[in-house]
Design a protein around this motif. Structure first.
Motif, short mmCIF file in Angstrom:
data_model
loop_
_atom_site.label_atom_id
_atom_site.label_comp_id
_atom_site.label_asym_id
_atom_site.label_seq_id
_atom_site.Cartn_x
_atom_site.Cartn_y
_atom_site.Cartn_z
N UNK B 247 0.82 -1.23 0.00
CA UNK B 247 0.00 0.00 0.00
C UNK B 247 0.85 1.27 0.00
N UNK B 248 1.96 1.22 0.72
CA UNK B 248 2.81 2.41 0.75
C UNK B 248 3.40 2.69 -0.63
N UNK B 249 3.76 1.61 -1.32
CA UNK B 249 4.31 1.80 -2.66
C UNK B 249 3.26 2.39 -3.59
N UNK B 250 2.03 1.92 -3.44
CA UNK B 250 1.00 2.50 -4.30
C UNK B 250 0.77 3.95 -3.89
N UNK B 251 0.87 4.23 -2.59
CA UNK B 251 0.79 5.62 -2.14
C UNK B 251 1.86 6.46 -2.82
N UNK B 252 3.06 5.92 -2.86
CA UNK B 252 4.16 6.61 -3.54
C UNK B 252 3.83 6.82 -5.02
N UNK B 253 3.30 5.78 -5.64
CA UNK B 253 2.97 5.88 -7.06
C UNK B 253 1.83 6.86 -7.32
N UNK B 254 0.88 6.96 -6.36
CA UNK B 254 -0.17 7.98 -6.50
C UNK B 254 0.45 9.37 -6.60
N UNK B 255 1.39 9.62 -5.66
CA UNK B 255 2.00 10.95 -5.61
C UNK B 255 2.76 11.24 -6.89
N UNK B 256 3.46 10.23 -7.39
CA UNK B 256 4.29 10.45 -8.56
C UNK B 256 3.49 10.35 -9.86
N UNK B 257 2.21 10.08 -9.74
CA UNK B 257 1.40 9.96 -10.95
C UNK B 257 1.72 8.71 -11.75
N UNK B 258 2.15 7.66 -11.07
CA UNK B 258 2.57 6.47 -11.80
C UNK B 258 1.59 5.31 -11.63
N UNK B 259 0.45 5.58 -10.97
CA UNK B 259 -0.52 4.50 -10.84
C UNK B 259 -1.19 4.29 -12.18
N UNK B 260 -1.19 3.06 -12.65
CA UNK B 260 -1.83 2.79 -13.94
C UNK B 260 -3.14 2.04 -13.73
N UNK B 261 -3.09 1.02 -12.87
CA UNK B 261 -4.34 0.35 -12.53
C UNK B 261 -4.14 -0.29 -11.16
N UNK B 262 -5.15 -1.01 -10.70
CA UNK B 262 -5.04 -1.62 -9.39
C UNK B 262 -6.42 -1.73 -8.80
N UNK B 263 -6.49 -2.44 -7.69
CA UNK B 263 -7.79 -2.64 -7.05
C UNK B 263 -7.81 -1.88 -5.73
N UNK B 264 -8.86 -1.08 -5.56
CA UNK B 264 -9.06 -0.40 -4.28
C UNK B 264 -10.20 -1.13 -3.57
N UNK B 265 -9.90 -1.62 -2.39
CA UNK B 265 -10.94 -2.32 -1.65
C UNK B 265 -11.50 -1.37 -0.59
N UNK B 266 -12.82 -1.17 -0.63
CA UNK B 266 -13.44 -0.33 0.40
C UNK B 266 -14.46 -1.17 1.15
N UNK B 267 -14.79 -0.69 2.33
CA UNK B 267 -15.86 -1.38 3.07
C UNK B 267 -17.19 -0.94 2.50
N UNK B 268 -18.13 -1.88 2.49
CA UNK B 268 -19.41 -1.59 1.85
C UNK B 268 -20.22 -0.64 2.74
N UNK B 269 -20.71 0.45 2.18
CA UNK B 269 -21.48 1.38 3.01
C UNK B 269 -22.71 0.67 3.59
N UNK B 270 -22.89 0.82 4.86
CA UNK B 270 -24.06 0.24 5.50
C UNK B 270 -23.88 -1.21 5.92
#
Lengths: 370, 406
Positions: B247-270
């Motif tokens: 996750x930290x690496x993807x955080x780094x890639x977000x900042x650098x604009x290098x994220x190309x794809x990936x899965x974001x897992x969120x908790x289901x609302x409700x």
């Protein structure tokens, strides 16, 4: 005018030859950028060096046009008298030979550093100089036509090479512009200028052999613009690709072409750079050998220049070997305090002295004033 | 005259003889061993460097498929050599390898953790100085292992480990964005650049169980260990100081604009014990450092678009208005958390892997000139704000989940 060189060339060949001569040093070594303190401003230094050299070219052309049928060697004798004039001529010829020797050594070094480290450098230097000397013996028309045709190939190669690594370019590397002000730019600018001036000075030899000597100024400015803008572009691309590490590279253009990789298919096209530098250095050598041989012939009142070419070629190779102990040695010579001072002293010095003498003697035309 | 022209022809022929026969440095392909990966460790003898290389065995690469029976033979050879400098160690391979090693195809420079912690400058030099190695080799650090051990790893589906590793890297880069990309040319630039520290890719050994666990292998127990390539190694100057996990690496890639794809897992609302998987479609990232009252603050901006990949349980965005927006908010939170995790780790390690300082220099060289000498002290206290714009674009082929009738 005696018929040491009987040819006449159109001015566009002058442009081609001068531009190629100037392209050679920065596609092989790029002397200005190596060791530069703030490399991201290299393009500024290059641009300013180019702009500075335009007035110098105009000045040399103007001086030459006072004697439109004489080379710089001939009119220096005319202006300064027999002994002083010959001395200035000798200095110029020495200068041309040493530039040719440096080019030869640079090409040899480039080949041995980059691809064939165990091959004796002499092989490259001798082959190169031998071919260039043959071209020079055939006369200015041949060299000119060679230049006219090669420049398209070289330009194509270079433009390809400057565009293809687009994947690696990060132009934000160019910022901040002039972070430490103009001071770190001044010396590289001087180096760039001194390289321009060493090729412009040949104009003094070519001018009488132009179809229309009046074109000399305009077409040499074209040559400066072509080579200068290419150099500025290359400097910017190099910084965009290599960032601060560029000032540590010996042959930046070569390193640049090593990076080209298009779709895992178009790769390893260093040969393109090598083609560009070999062609341009070849024309440069041919031109300088021709100029120094014609100069010598005129200096000593010999009727043909051809016999001088091979011996001069041998000298060029020998000097190329003797001048520099190593490529580090050569890079040290390329610092402003060495080459800049040497080059400017010779080119600016001789032309200024000649121009002053011409002013004092007045215009040697049929309708002489005064 | 004929004599003269004869002489000319003779000279020409001789010249052709000299120029056309090739050159001193000619190398025939059969005499070369192609290095595919190199590992660098501290040698067990004092002060020496140990190199371990993967050399391709061309005759064993092609054989297996058409049943010529070379499947038994591994298509690569792992061999080690030592020397006081890398260059010496490379040359020392000659005493073991019948073929001269050729470095033009080397793809990985793998550095053992222990070695990386002591600094890598001394070993990278020859890879940029010499003409043969390419600048596009990946710099990888072996976490918790010696590079020579990691080079023993093998992979399924690809017989050549460097090929396999390349596949994994490409896959994680485009599909997961959890890998820190670092080629030699970038690494060197960041070493030399002001206000920026390099990263490298992280690799770990995954031991393979030697039990009755076949997992599709043709022959059991052929693969002793495999490797996992994820995350990033954080350097301070040329010394390894820590790691970024996925996750930290993807955080780094977000900042650098290098994220190309990936899965974001969120908790289901409700329904907080169920999850929703979102597929990142495209992302943009960037940051802007500013100096306010002598303190440096950085605003990170991330824009991301995603599709819904899967939803656990039942959800119908048509019937429950606001759930779509709440999913977007949760997505933004996940992204923000990843970015903050990366920033926190970098600040903890005091390594400016993002290049905040370098960007500051680009925007405000005068301020940077005052700041750069104490940037090490300043960087951990940089105030980082994260602005995330998260958009969920498409729901896939169904708008609501399957409804189970009870």
């Amino acid at each position: 005018m005696n018929k040491i060189e009987g040819g006449k060339i159109p001015a566009r060949q002058l442009t081609a030859m001068l531009a190629l001569s100037r392209i050679a040093p920065f596609t092989i070594l790029f002397p200005m950028i190596t060791g530069m303190e703030v490399p991201q401003d290299a393009w500024i230094a290059s641009l300013l060096g180019m702009l500075l050299s335009i007035p110098f070219a105009l000045f040399v052309a103007r001086l030459g046009l006072r004697f439109p049928d004489k080379t710089i060697i001939e009119y220096s004798e005319r202006l300064l008298g027999r002994y002083l004039g010959k001395l200035v001529g000798l200095v110029l010829i020495w200068y041309l030979i040493s530039v040719a020797a440096t080019t030869t050594r640079a090409v040899g070094d480039a080949y041995t550093i980059a691809i064939m480290p165990e091959t004796p450098i002499l092989v490259f230097m001798v082959v190169m100089v031998f071919l260039a000397a043959n071209a020079a013996r055939c006369g200015l028309e041949v060299v000119g036509r060679l230049g006219e045709h090669s420049i398209w190939i070289v330009l194509f190669f270079l433009i390809l090479m400057f565009i293809l690594p687009f994947d690696e370019m990060r132009f934000k590397n160019l910022a901040p512009v002039l972070a430490r002000g103009f001071r770190p730019v001044v010396e590289p600018m001087g180096t760039a200028f001194s390289f321009f001036s060493m090729h412009i000075i040949v104009l003094g030899m070519i001018l009488p052999y132009l179809n229309k000597p009046k074109d000399a100024a305009r077409y040499s400015v074209y040559a400066i613009l072509i080579s200068g803008l290419l150099m500025t572009w290359l400097a910017a691309v190099l910084v965009a690709v290599f960032g601060p590490t560029v000032s540590g590279l010996v042959m930046p253009a070569f390193s640049l072409s090593r990076l080209i990789s298009i779709a895992n298919f178009l790769e390893r096209i260093e040969a393109i750079t090598m083609g560009a530098w070999t062609l341009s250095a070849g024309i440069n050598l041919a031109l300088f050998l021709w100029a120094s041989a014609v100069g010598l012939a005129q200096l000593f009142g010999v009727s043909r220049y051809q016999p001088f070419v091979y011996p001069l070629g041998a000298l060029v190779v020998a000097f190329g070997i003797l001048f520099y102990e190593s490529n580090v040695d050569m890079q040290i010579f390329f610092e402003f305090r060495n080459i800049g001072v040497f080059s400017m002293a010779v080119t600016l010095g001789t032309t200024a002295v000649l121009y002053l003498a011409a002013l004092m003697r007045g215009k040697p035309s049929p309708r002489m004033r005064r | 005259m004929p004599v003269k022209s004869m002489l000319k022809i003779v000279v020409l022929v001789l010249l052709i003889g000299i120029t056309m026969t090739g050159c001193w440095n000619r190398r025939e392909i059969e005499t070369l061993g192609f290095v595919m990966a190199v590992g660098i460790d501290q040698a067990r003898e004092g002060g020496k460097i140990q190199l371990t290389v993967h050399v391709a065995k061309p005759f064993a690469v092609g054989g297996g498929a058409d049943g010529k029976g070379t499947m038994e033979e591994k298509p690569f050879w792992v061999v080690s050599s030592t020397g006081y400098t890398v260059f010496e160690a490379v040359r020392n391979f000659l005493s073991q390898s019948p073929r001269r090693l050729f470095w033009g195809h080397n793809r990985f420079i793998l550095i053992g953790e222990e070695f990386a912690r002591k600094g890598v400058q001394d070993v990278l030099d020859t890879f940029v100085r010499d003409g043969e190695p390419r600048q596009r080799a990946w710099v990888v650090v072996a976490k918790g292992a010696r590079a020579s051990d990691l080079l023993q790893a093998e992979f399924e589906l690809e017989r050549m480990p460097s090929q396999a590793a390349m596949g994994i890297i490409q896959g994680s880069r485009t599909g997961l964005s959890t890998i820190g990309k670092s080629m030699l040319i970038d690494f060197i630039q960041k070493l030399e650049g002001e206000g920026i520290d390099p990263i490298a890719t992280r690799a770990e050994i995954v031991p393979r169980p030697q039990k009755f666990d076949i997992r599709g292998e043709l022959k059991r127990e052929k693969i002793g260990a495999s490797a996992r390539i994820t995350g990033a190694a954080v350097f301070k100057d040329d010394k390894l100081v820590g790691w970024l996990n996925k996750p930290e690496t993807r955080g780094f890639n977000w900042v650098m604009g290098k994220v190309r794809s990936g899965i974001i897992v969120i908790k289901k609302p409700g329904e907080e014990d169920r999850f929703i998987g979102l597929e990142i479609l495209r992302a943009k990232g960037g940051f802007k450092p500013e100096i306010k009252d002598g303190r440096v603050s950085v605003t990170v901006r991330v824009e991301a678009e995603a599709n819904v990949g899967d939803i656990q349980g039942f959800l119908d965005p048509l019937k429950s208005p606001g759930v779509w927006a709440s999913m977007e908010r949760r997505m933004a939170t996940v992204i923000r958390n990843e970015v903050m995790a990366a920033v926190a780790k970098a600040q903890e390690l005091d390594s400016d892997i993002f290049g905040f300082g370098a960007e500051l220099n680009r925007r405000n060289p005068k301020k940077w000139a005052e700041l750069k000498d104490r940037w090490d002290e300043e960087f951990p206290h940089v105030d980082v704000q994260v602005e995330v714009k998260a958009k969920l674009r498409r729901s896939g082929l169904v708008i609501r989940s399957t409804r189970i009738k009870r």
